[in-house]
Design an enzyme around this catalytic site. Structure first.
Site, PDB file in Angstrom:
ATOM      1  N   ASN A   1       0.839  -1.212   0.000  1.00  0.00           N
ATOM      2  CA  ASN A   1       0.000   0.000   0.000  1.00  0.00           C
ATOM      3  C   ASN A   1       0.869   1.254   0.000  1.00  0.00           C
ATOM      4  OD1 ASN A   1      -3.070  -0.320   0.128  1.00  0.00           O
ATOM      5  ND2 ASN A   1      -2.342  -1.957   1.487  1.00  0.00           N
TER       6      ASN A   1
ATOM      7  N   ARG B   1       3.586   1.011  25.374  1.00  0.00           N
ATOM      8  CA  ARG B   1       2.873   1.572  24.222  1.00  0.00           C
ATOM      9  C   ARG B   1       2.906   3.106  24.201  1.00  0.00           C
ATOM     10  NH1 ARG B   1      -0.270  -0.905  20.942  1.00  0.00           N
ATOM     11  NH2 ARG B   1      -0.557  -2.633  22.381  1.00  0.00           N
TER      12      ARG B   1
ATOM     13  N   HIS C   1      -8.127  -1.104   5.739  1.00  0.00           N
ATOM     14  CA  HIS C   1      -8.402  -2.414   6.332  1.00  0.00           C
ATOM     15  C   HIS C   1      -9.016  -3.319   5.261  1.00  0.00           C
ATOM     16  CE1 HIS C   1      -9.121  -5.285   9.508  1.00  0.00           C
ATOM     17  NE2 HIS C   1     -10.332  -5.474   9.004  1.00  0.00           N
TER      18      HIS C   1
ATOM     19  N   LEU D   1     -10.326  -0.247  17.732  1.00  0.00           N
ATOM     20  CA  LEU D   1      -9.670  -1.010  16.670  1.00  0.00           C
ATOM     21  C   LEU D   1     -10.481  -0.973  15.372  1.00  0.00           C
ATOM     22  CD1 LEU D   1      -7.469  -3.136  15.842  1.00  0.00           C
ATOM     23  CD2 LEU D   1      -9.086  -4.869  16.627  1.00  0.00           C
TER      24      LEU D   1
HETATM   25  C1  GAR Z   1      -3.187  -4.793   3.871  1.00  0.00           C
HETATM   26  O1  GAR Z   1      -4.053  -5.780   3.378  1.00  0.00           O
HETATM   27  C2  GAR Z   1      -3.905  -3.902   4.864  1.00  0.00           C
HETATM   28  O2  GAR Z   1      -5.243  -3.653   4.511  1.00  0.00           O
HETATM   29  C3  GAR Z   1      -3.829  -4.727   6.127  1.00  0.00           C
HETATM   30  O3  GAR Z   1      -2.522  -5.218   6.119  1.00  0.00           O
HETATM   31  C4  GAR Z   1      -2.106  -5.414   4.747  1.00  0.00           C
HETATM   32  C5  GAR Z   1      -0.788  -4.716   4.563  1.00  0.00           C
HETATM   33  O4  GAR Z   1      -0.279  -4.972   3.281  1.00  0.00           O
HETATM   34  N1  GAR Z   1      -4.108  -3.950   7.310  1.00  0.00           N
HETATM   35  C6  GAR Z   1      -4.795  -4.409   8.341  1.00  0.00           C
HETATM   36  O5  GAR Z   1      -5.222  -5.539   8.421  1.00  0.00           O
HETATM   37  C7  GAR Z   1      -5.043  -3.374   9.439  1.00  0.00           C
HETATM   38  N2  GAR Z   1      -5.977  -3.853  10.399  1.00  0.00           N
HETATM   39  P1  GAR Z   1       0.890  -4.107   2.693  1.00  0.00           P
HETATM   40  O6  GAR Z   1       2.005  -4.097   3.746  1.00  0.00           O
HETATM   41  O7  GAR Z   1       1.317  -4.814   1.450  1.00  0.00           O
HETATM   42  O8  GAR Z   1       0.366  -2.732   2.421  1.00  0.00           O
END
Ligand code: GAR
Length: 200
Positions: A15, A65, A109, A144
């Site tokens: 992304n 955190r 997401h 979340l």
């Molecule tokens: C993506 O599918 C994103 O939507 C998801 O992690 C992946 C990262 O892919 N995010 C979540 O699940 C957040 N809750 P990437 O590193 O190739 O962008």
């Protein structure tokens, strides 16, 4: 002056790369000001370095955190980041961090929220037997995968789908809508009413 994105990632970074491509081609009118990872060996961070972007990394495992997020927020401020984009940043943000960037943190997401929040959203969709799933870009609040929704795209779940096939179909749409949502937020032609993000 062009607005500066701060991108936070934990893994592959596809992304992030899609956003960086759209910035480079001029499709997105802003710059990637800073890329940060809580996983120093994240492939996405390596790619960001190859692209010559300003990067930062700190391992988050075992860290408090609030203290960790405080350091990340400081780096983002130092780099003059206007909009924080979570791009596979697999870590819940502390309330204090979120309050420092009011209405200026986005997340993507891989489901049609509020369905299937949390980890492994594509697996959850397959396991639940839904016929349609998709992806969501939303503002980040203290819960979340919550917060007002900017854009969603639906994709079909096929009977023959493996987890990999479904994830790839969703990911192709993620790469489109994240840049669209960023562009919308940077233009500022929206207002938030309750949970609804309305174009103005
Ligand atoms: C993506 O599918 C994103 O939507 C998801 O992690 C992946 C990262 O892919 N995010 C979540 O699940 C957040 N809750 P990437 O590193 O190739 O962008």
């Amino acid at each position: 002056m062009r607005k500066r994105l701060g991108i936070l990632l934990s893994g592959r970074g596809s992304n992030f790369e899609a956003i960086a491509r759209n910035v480079a081609s001029g499709k997105l009118d802003c710059e990637v000001g800073f890329v940060f990872s809580n996983k120093p060996n994240a492939p996405g961070l390596k790619r960001a370095r190859e692209l010559g972007l300003t990067c930062g990394a700190m391992e988050s495992a075992g860290q408090d955190r609030a203290a960790f997020d405080g350091q990340v927020a400081r780096l983002l401020h130092e780099q003059g980041v206007d909009l924080v984009c979570l791009a596979g940043y697999m870590r819940l943000l502390s309330g204090h961090f979120i309050q420092q960037f009011p209405g200026r943190i986005l997340n993507i997401h891989p489901s049609l929220l509020p369905a299937f929040p949390g980890l492994d959203a594509q697996y959850q969709a397959l396991a639940h037997g839904v016929k349609v799933t998709g992806c969501t870009v939303h503002f980040v609040d203290e819960q979340l995968d919550s917060g007002p929704i900017l854009l969603q795209t639906a994709v079909p779940v096929l009977d023959s789908d493996t987890l990999e096939e479904l994830s790839a179909r969703i990911l192709a749409q993620e790469h489109k809508i994240y840049s669209e949502a960023i562009s919308w937020v940077l233009k500022g032609n929206y207002r938030i009413e309750g949970r609804r993000v309305i174009e103005t």
